[in-house]
Scaffold this motif. Structure first.
Motif, mmCIF file in Angstrom:
data_model
loop_
_atom_site.group_PDB
_atom_site.id
_atom_site.type_symbol
_atom_site.label_atom_id
_atom_site.label_comp_id
_atom_site.label_asym_id
_atom_site.label_seq_id
_atom_site.Cartn_x
_atom_site.Cartn_y
_atom_site.Cartn_z
ATOM 1 N N LEU A 109 0.840 -1.198 0.000
ATOM 2 C CA LEU A 109 0.000 0.000 0.000
ATOM 3 C C LEU A 109 0.874 1.247 0.000
ATOM 4 C CD1 LEU A 109 -2.583 -1.027 2.746
ATOM 5 C CD2 LEU A 109 -2.859 -1.181 0.285
ATOM 6 N N SER A 110 0.316 2.321 -0.545
ATOM 7 C CA SER A 110 1.039 3.587 -0.495
ATOM 8 C C SER A 110 1.020 4.111 0.937
ATOM 9 C CB SER A 110 0.382 4.616 -1.423
ATOM 10 O OG SER A 110 -0.847 5.040 -0.866
ATOM 11 N N ARG A 111 1.823 5.109 1.211
ATOM 12 C CA ARG A 111 1.907 5.673 2.551
ATOM 13 C C ARG A 111 0.543 6.204 3.024
ATOM 14 N NH1 ARG A 111 6.558 7.034 5.200
ATOM 15 N NH2 ARG A 111 6.308 8.496 6.914
ATOM 16 N N SER A 112 -0.182 6.887 2.151
ATOM 17 C CA SER A 112 -1.493 7.438 2.540
ATOM 18 C C SER A 112 -2.531 6.319 2.712
ATOM 19 C CB SER A 112 -1.976 8.474 1.527
ATOM 20 O OG SER A 112 -2.142 7.891 0.262
ATOM 21 N N GLU A 113 -2.477 5.282 1.851
ATOM 22 C CA GLU A 113 -3.400 4.158 1.997
ATOM 23 C C GLU A 113 -3.148 3.418 3.308
ATOM 24 O OE1 GLU A 113 -4.163 2.778 -2.623
ATOM 25 O OE2 GLU A 113 -2.296 2.197 -1.628
ATOM 26 N N ARG A 114 -1.870 3.217 3.652
ATOM 27 C CA ARG A 114 -1.524 2.542 4.906
ATOM 28 C C ARG A 114 -1.986 3.376 6.097
ATOM 29 N NH1 ARG A 114 -1.352 -2.084 6.039
ATOM 30 N NH2 ARG A 114 0.057 -2.549 4.336
ATOM 31 N N SER A 115 -1.790 4.686 6.025
ATOM 32 C CA SER A 115 -2.199 5.582 7.102
ATOM 33 C C SER A 115 -3.713 5.516 7.302
ATOM 34 C CB SER A 115 -1.765 7.008 6.795
ATOM 35 O OG SER A 115 -2.224 7.885 7.780
ATOM 36 N N GLU A 116 -4.446 5.524 6.211
ATOM 37 C CA GLU A 116 -5.905 5.472 6.297
ATOM 38 C C GLU A 116 -6.353 4.147 6.911
ATOM 39 O OE1 GLU A 116 -9.897 4.601 5.552
ATOM 40 O OE2 GLU A 116 -8.351 3.583 4.406
ATOM 41 N N ARG A 117 -5.736 3.048 6.506
ATOM 42 C CA ARG A 117 -6.103 1.735 7.036
ATOM 43 C C ARG A 117 -5.779 1.640 8.530
ATOM 44 N NH1 ARG A 117 -4.769 -3.489 3.697
ATOM 45 N NH2 ARG A 117 -6.227 -2.392 2.367
ATOM 46 N N MET A 118 -4.613 2.135 8.925
ATOM 47 C CA MET A 118 -4.207 2.060 10.331
ATOM 48 C C MET A 118 -5.089 2.958 11.204
ATOM 49 S SD MET A 118 -1.960 -0.243 10.417
ATOM 50 C CE MET A 118 -1.321 -0.083 12.052
ATOM 51 N N SER A 119 -5.629 4.022 10.641
ATOM 52 C CA SER A 119 -6.487 4.919 11.426
ATOM 53 C C SER A 119 -7.800 4.250 11.811
ATOM 54 C CB SER A 119 -6.756 6.211 10.656
ATOM 55 O OG SER A 119 -7.653 5.989 9.596
ATOM 56 N N ARG A 120 -8.142 3.158 11.131
ATOM 57 C CA ARG A 120 -9.371 2.432 11.443
ATOM 58 C C ARG A 120 -9.209 1.460 12.616
ATOM 59 N NH1 ARG A 120 -11.040 0.011 5.881
ATOM 60 N NH2 ARG A 120 -10.160 1.634 4.608
ATOM 61 N N VAL A 121 -7.965 1.226 13.039
ATOM 62 C CA VAL A 121 -7.722 0.311 14.155
ATOM 63 C C VAL A 121 -8.191 0.984 15.439
ATOM 64 C CG1 VAL A 121 -5.970 -0.920 15.471
ATOM 65 C CG2 VAL A 121 -5.777 -0.762 12.979
ATOM 66 N N ARG A 122 -9.057 0.280 16.173
ATOM 67 C CA ARG A 122 -9.663 0.869 17.362
ATOM 68 C C ARG A 122 -8.970 0.358 18.620
ATOM 69 N NH1 ARG A 122 -15.977 0.385 15.943
ATOM 70 N NH2 ARG A 122 -16.141 1.365 17.960
ATOM 71 N N GLY A 123 -8.989 1.187 19.646
ATOM 72 C CA GLY A 123 -8.382 0.806 20.911
ATOM 73 C C GLY A 123 -9.386 0.228 21.890
ATOM 74 N N LYS A 124 -10.646 0.593 21.736
ATOM 75 C CA LYS A 124 -11.681 0.028 22.597
ATOM 76 C C LYS A 124 -12.954 -0.124 21.778
ATOM 77 C CE LYS A 124 -12.505 4.523 24.742
ATOM 78 N NZ LYS A 124 -12.562 5.238 25.999
#
Length: 137
Positions: A4-19
């Motif tokens: 994935l590109s840097r922006s695609e990876r960033s967008e995907r990682m932003s969906r990871v939830r902590g709770k």
């Protein structure tokens, strides 16, 4: 090499939830159905446990196998990424070390600690038995 590109990876990682993750919601539903009542994410306790049973002095953490480095060698969800291991290894092992420190602090303060791993949700009867045994008096 990341696919994935840097922006695609960033967008995907932003969906990871902590709770309020899917595994956490499943465990909460199970525990509630068993008749137990609990508090969520008590920030005054080390690690802000996912479920806290204050009267019983017990806490439950619901851990994702990948993020928290499930130590079971049979767990397929805890695999190490193939790319950027110089980033991922210290990050994930740091998470594991932090979890162990938090668990030790809780135990030293008189709390009983149980960890439910994401892969354990595949066998709900076994998980139900584990929770009943842990919370039983």
């Amino acid at each position: 090499m990341d696919t994935l590109s840097r922006s695609e990876r960033s967008e995907r990682m932003s969906r990871v939830r902590g709770k309020d993750t899917k595994p956490e919601l499943i465990v909460r539903s199970l525990v509630h159905a068993l008749g137990y009542r609990f508090r969520l994410h008590r920030r005054d306790l080390p690690g802000a446990p996912d479920l806290t049973f204050a009267g019983r002095r017990k806490v439950i953490f619901v851990h994702g196998c990948f993020w928290h480095r499930h130590p079971d060698p049979e767990c397929k969800l805890a695999r190490m990424p193939k790319s950027r291991q110089e980033f991922w290894r210290p990050k994930l092992e740091g998470n594991r070390a932090r979890d162990l420190r938090n668990e030790e602090m809780l135990k030293d303060s008189g709390w009983d600690v149980m960890t439910v791993w994401e892969c354990e949700l595949r066998d709900m009867p076994s998980l139900e038995n584990k929770v009943r045994t842990f919370l039983g008096e």
